[in-house]
Each structure stands twice: as structure tokens, then as C-alpha cells.
Scaffold this motif. Sequence first.
Motif, PDB file in Angstrom:
ATOM      1  N   ASN A 111     -14.622   7.959   7.857  1.00  0.00           N
ATOM      2  CA  ASN A 111     -14.865   7.827   6.412  1.00  0.00           C
ATOM      3  C   ASN A 111     -14.165   6.611   5.818  1.00  0.00           C
ATOM      4  N   LEU A 112     -13.404   5.891   6.649  1.00  0.00           N
ATOM      5  CA  LEU A 112     -12.714   4.661   6.220  1.00  0.00           C
ATOM      6  C   LEU A 112     -11.852   4.901   4.980  1.00  0.00           C
ATOM      7  N   GLY A 113     -11.389   6.147   4.808  1.00  0.00           N
ATOM      8  CA  GLY A 113     -10.517   6.478   3.688  1.00  0.00           C
ATOM      9  C   GLY A 113     -11.242   6.750   2.393  1.00  0.00           C
ATOM     10  N   SER A 143      -7.727  13.071  -0.285  1.00  0.00           N
ATOM     11  CA  SER A 143      -7.068  12.056  -1.124  1.00  0.00           C
ATOM     12  C   SER A 143      -5.555  12.081  -1.005  1.00  0.00           C
ATOM     13  N   ASP A 144      -4.980  13.222  -0.663  1.00  0.00           N
ATOM     14  CA  ASP A 144      -3.533  13.281  -0.467  1.00  0.00           C
ATOM     15  C   ASP A 144      -3.208  13.921   0.886  1.00  0.00           C
ATOM     16  N   MET A 168       0.841  -1.200   0.000  1.00  0.00           N
ATOM     17  CA  MET A 168       0.000   0.000   0.000  1.00  0.00           C
ATOM     18  C   MET A 168       0.876   1.250   0.000  1.00  0.00           C
ATOM     19  N   ARG A 169       0.567   2.185  -0.866  1.00  0.00           N
ATOM     20  CA  ARG A 169       1.342   3.416  -0.938  1.00  0.00           C
ATOM     21  C   ARG A 169       0.428   4.608  -0.669  1.00  0.00           C
ATOM     22  N   ILE A 170       0.893   5.541   0.193  1.00  0.00           N
ATOM     23  CA  ILE A 170       0.143   6.767   0.394  1.00  0.00           C
ATOM     24  C   ILE A 170       1.041   7.952   0.049  1.00  0.00           C
ATOM     25  N   ALA A 171       0.457   8.909  -0.645  1.00  0.00           N
ATOM     26  CA  ALA A 171       1.149  10.157  -0.982  1.00  0.00           C
ATOM     27  C   ALA A 171       0.437  11.292  -0.262  1.00  0.00           C
ATOM     28  N   VAL A 172       1.196  12.085   0.469  1.00  0.00           N
ATOM     29  CA  VAL A 172       0.601  13.136   1.297  1.00  0.00           C
ATOM     30  C   VAL A 172       1.223  14.478   0.941  1.00  0.00           C
ATOM     31  N   LEU A 173       0.365  15.475   0.755  1.00  0.00           N
ATOM     32  CA  LEU A 173       0.808  16.839   0.493  1.00  0.00           C
ATOM     33  C   LEU A 173       0.426  17.720   1.677  1.00  0.00           C
ATOM     34  N   ASN A 174       1.403  18.429   2.221  1.00  0.00           N
ATOM     35  CA  ASN A 174       1.124  19.409   3.265  1.00  0.00           C
ATOM     36  C   ASN A 174       0.810  20.736   2.578  1.00  0.00           C
ATOM     37  N   LYS A 175      -0.483  21.079   2.540  1.00  0.00           N
ATOM     38  CA  LYS A 175      -0.909  22.278   1.805  1.00  0.00           C
ATOM     39  C   LYS A 175      -0.368  23.561   2.430  1.00  0.00           C
ATOM     40  N   ILE A 192      -1.855  15.516  -6.001  1.00  0.00           N
ATOM     41  CA  ILE A 192      -1.180  14.261  -6.334  1.00  0.00           C
ATOM     42  C   ILE A 192      -2.227  13.157  -6.477  1.00  0.00           C
ATOM     43  N   THR A 193      -2.219  12.473  -7.611  1.00  0.00           N
ATOM     44  CA  THR A 193      -3.107  11.323  -7.804  1.00  0.00           C
ATOM     45  C   THR A 193      -2.369  10.079  -7.328  1.00  0.00           C
ATOM     46  N   GLU A 194      -2.751   9.627  -6.177  1.00  0.00           N
ATOM     47  CA  GLU A 194      -2.016   8.557  -5.494  1.00  0.00           C
ATOM     48  C   GLU A 194      -1.950   7.271  -6.308  1.00  0.00           C
TER      49      GLU A 194
END
Length: 603
Positions: free
Chosen positions: A129-131, A88-89, A1-8, A49-51
Motif C-alpha cells: 500500500n506504500l503507506g 495510520s498509526d 519524517m515522524r511516525i507515531a505508532v499505537l499498539n492497540k 493519534i493523528t500523526e
Amino acid sequence: MRIAVLNKDFCKPNKCSPYGEKPCIKYCPRVRTGDETIVLSPDEKYVIITESLCSGEGICIKKCPFKAISIVNLPDPLENQISYRYGSDQFSLFRLAIPKKGKVLGIIGQNGIGKSTMLKILSNELKLNLGKFGEEAPDWAQIIDHFKGSELHQYFIDLKENKLNIVYKPQNINIIPKYVSGRVIDLLKKGNEIKKLDQISEELNLTEILERDISVLSGGELQRVAIAAAYLKDGDVYLFDEPSSYLDVSERINMAKLIRTLTAENKTIIVVEHDLAILDYLSDYISILYGEPGVYGIVSHPQGVRVGINIYLNGYIKDENVRFRDEPILFHEHPPQESLFGTGDIVFSYDDIQVSLGNFNLTTSGSEIHSGEIIGILGPNGIGKTTFINTIANRAITENYNDDKNKKNNLSVSVKSQYIKIEEDKLVSQLITKIKLASHLSQSFKKRLINGLLLENIKERSISELSGGELQRVAIAQCLSTEADIYLLDEPSAFLDVEMRLKVAQLIKKSIEELKKAGFVVEHDIITQDFVADSILVFEGIPGLEGKAMAPQSLRDGFNMFLKIMGITFRRDSITRRPRVNKLGSNKDIYQKRINEYYFIPK
């Protein structure tokens, strides 16, 4: 599983390149092949980012000048255990702690790891929201079905049907005066649902301040009022977020005892706490949150109190085969053999102090402080510690004489106050620049200060946007980077998590030693004080009326004197050697009091 996170908050597309090119977009391999993996938002204020398209090379992480992007690979089984995701990110929380009736659940973990998010979920302030988002967001039936067969199943059924009366004591008690006005007694009477106002006021030492206006209360007084207000409500679930902040040791023990009485009434109690000794004292079991702050947090399986805290300190969860810290946090069982108490050149000496402020009188014996030495200050709230700090600052600046030349040789002082005031329109990057340009600091010192306090992570943030813990780190950096002869730090551990508290303690100690200057540190967290101090100055008396202190003592003598006044003894854990509070009247408590060893156990 990969998650991409952006700190706005960090992402600033209009500033990241002088040529208008966005490095994360320009160098992304998938973008180069034609995919829209990273694109600008419609308002061009941040990137999206589109994960699902991300290949995980991490080039964008290295190219982003503001450190706004994180890409993390997690075990695939966690994909079905996501509880909440902000977007989403955005930050993801995996699993939830399991509260139980008649028990106190202790929560431990770094700041920004999801503790407050979890409390909001369990209080129904945030809906799971279970993601999933938008049209795919789960309804209550799906949420309840998700927890079918687990101990949380009935909890969420009751939450959905509004059968749970939830009481929440927030983390930031300093905002209370902005929303509540009037006398303390009026506030508590309004919420006195269990009709125990007199009893709780006495147990939390609120009797003397009941007629005061909330706007004039100190941090410790506000904290006790907030705890009392929560306790007086007739709830089913009680959530306490960092209830020990600003409280002295005896008040922390009183608070812990009071919270534990709720278990006799079969209430469900959850406590987020960074003071390990207090967490140990009041909890029945522990859940650890680990992960990457601001990116993701994972809730561990429930652990026994002693085992759970030891696991957290060691940084390895055996039953999950997860290591979340490279090095364990270690404690010393006996006083350090190499203490600077009474050694080195004298930086500052002061005569006996007598100060009167209204009805309050402070008296302290004169003493001296040496090069590289830190004097730790212990004592109840309202006993004159901050008054002493302010007096020392004034004397150092205006009354220090050089005997050889028989003229004033004023000393410079740098102060980190209990209540932090920094120009709110400034950016953290301005402080970092100031540190880097400071000619009196070595390069290694600058690097240790900036990296140790994680300032680069928040460098593009305005002071007004910072959380309590982030603001504390900035204030400590500002204090230690200022050229001075004496450094005065008042409660530097407030709002910091366990790891950062101990890191800050070690940072302060190394800084004072390297600068060859002197420091006074006021601190209520016994374990943090143990890490930072070379000697101890103990205050005693009657809070609000009279305070007095003798000259500084060695660590052993100082801790013994203070804890004897408090009537508290500490034992040592057999594995980690961390201090643990003995229950009053236990065999260890009686034995240690008899041999006059309240903190350090004899060899």
C-alpha cells in the motif's frame, strides 16, 4: 519524517486512569492548544493519534502506563521508501529485500521487525500500500511504477499477472495438525508435484514416519514434513520461515543442503533464519532488517553473506551510516578459561540410568552436577534427551539421599519444557507480580529477569495471545524465577531471534551462577549452547531405538565428540570470531578433522 505508532493490544483507556482521564490526551501539548492530536476511538477501546498533528515531544510516551505509544523520528528520504503500513498509526515497513533467481536470499533481524510481513508481501498475501490507505491506496499500476528501474520491477509485474507459483513454509509448524489430518505419506503424496517423494523422504529422514498420523508427530518431525511438503511442490518462488526450529544439528545441515539444491533449478529462494551458522551455510546473500520491533522496520541493501552477518553482529551499517545496536555481539575463539566444570559443591548426583519406553532404550552413565554449573545437552532428535531430563527431574524429587542423616533430602526442580504449557487465561503481568514478590530473589536478579526478557513490553497481554517467541520468554522467566535446586530447560532458544537467543543464554548462565544452583540445558543451536554451557553431555545411538551417553565432558571435548559424530567442523570468522560451518570436504574441514579440532581452533 515522524511516525507515531499505537499498539492497540496494549492500549486500555478504561484502565489507564482511576479518574477517567487519559494521560496521553490530558498532557499532549497540541491537545491543550485545541488540536485533536489524540482522541478516543468511537468504541472507546483505544486512542487514535493523528500523526500529521504530532509535534514529537514524546510526553504521551512517558505518561502512558501501558507503554502503548511510540513516536520515532526517521530520515526524510525514507518517506518515499515506505512499502507497507498496517494503519495510520500502526507498524511501517520500509523498502523490500530483492530476491533473485537461482540464489538463496537470507533474512536476518529481530522478532517483530517486519520479516513475516515482507514474506507475506512477496507471496502476495498482503498487497503493497506504500503507506497509503482507503481511496489513496495504490493500484497495481502505481505499485509497479513505484519499482520501475529496480530489480523488483519485473517481480511485481509477474506477481500481478499471476505468473509466479509461490510456495510458503510457515513459521509456526505446531498449528499444522489443527488444519491437516491423516498419514504423513498421504499428505506428501497429495503435493508431490515434482515426483521426488522417495528421494526427499530419505534425505530428510522421513522414511520411518511416513505411516504415522500427523497428530502424533514431534516438533522436529513436523518441521521436516513441512519442509518436504514445500520442496515437493513445483514452485517458482520458495519462502522458508525459520526452517531450523526443532531440528538437531545434522537435520539442520540436511535441510540447508536440500534448500540449496533449488538454486540449480533457477528457483528464487528466501529464507528467514535465526541460527547464524545455518543462515551462513545456505545463503548466497543477506538482507538485514533493523528498526524498533512493533514500530517500524527497515530493510538494508543486499550484503554478501559473511559481510552481512558480521554487520548484523556489529550493529553498524557503514554504507547507510546507521547504528542499530549499542554494543556488538562478541564470541570467544577458545574455550573459557574459567569453567565451573567439576568445581563447586555437589548439588545433585545420579547413578547410571536405564529407561525403556516401548521399543526405545536409554542408557546413561552416572555423574554429578555442581553449584553454579550448567550441563549442556547435545544429540540428535529422538535419542533420549527429553527422556533424560524427565528422569533427572523424577530422581531429584524422589530419590536423592543425604548421606549424613541417612534419610531422603528431596530436591526441588523447575522445568521449562520443549512444548510450553502455561495457563492461557493468565496475564503476563501476573507472572511479573509473582517475580517481584519472590523473597528468594535479589532485586538485581528480578530486574535482570524482567528487563532482559522484555516482559514489561507484554505485561498486559494474555498468555493465549502471545507469539511463539513471547511465550518462550515467559516460560523461561517462569522457570528461572521458581525457587528450585535444579533448573531443566529444554530448547530455550526456539522461536527467539539472534539477539534474544544470546541474551537468554547469558541470562540463564548468570542466573544459575547467582542462585548457586545447577542447570541442564537441551539446545540444538551450537552457538547458543557455546554461550550457556560449562560442560557438555553428548547423546548418541539410533534415534527412536537406542540412546546412550557418557558422563559430562569439558566444552572442548564435548563439542569435539558431538561434531565428530555429526561429521561437521566449524571454523572461526577472522573478524567477529563467530563459528561458521565448513563445507564438507573443504581444506579446512579435512585439516580440522585430521587434528581432531571440530569447533575450537588451537592457538
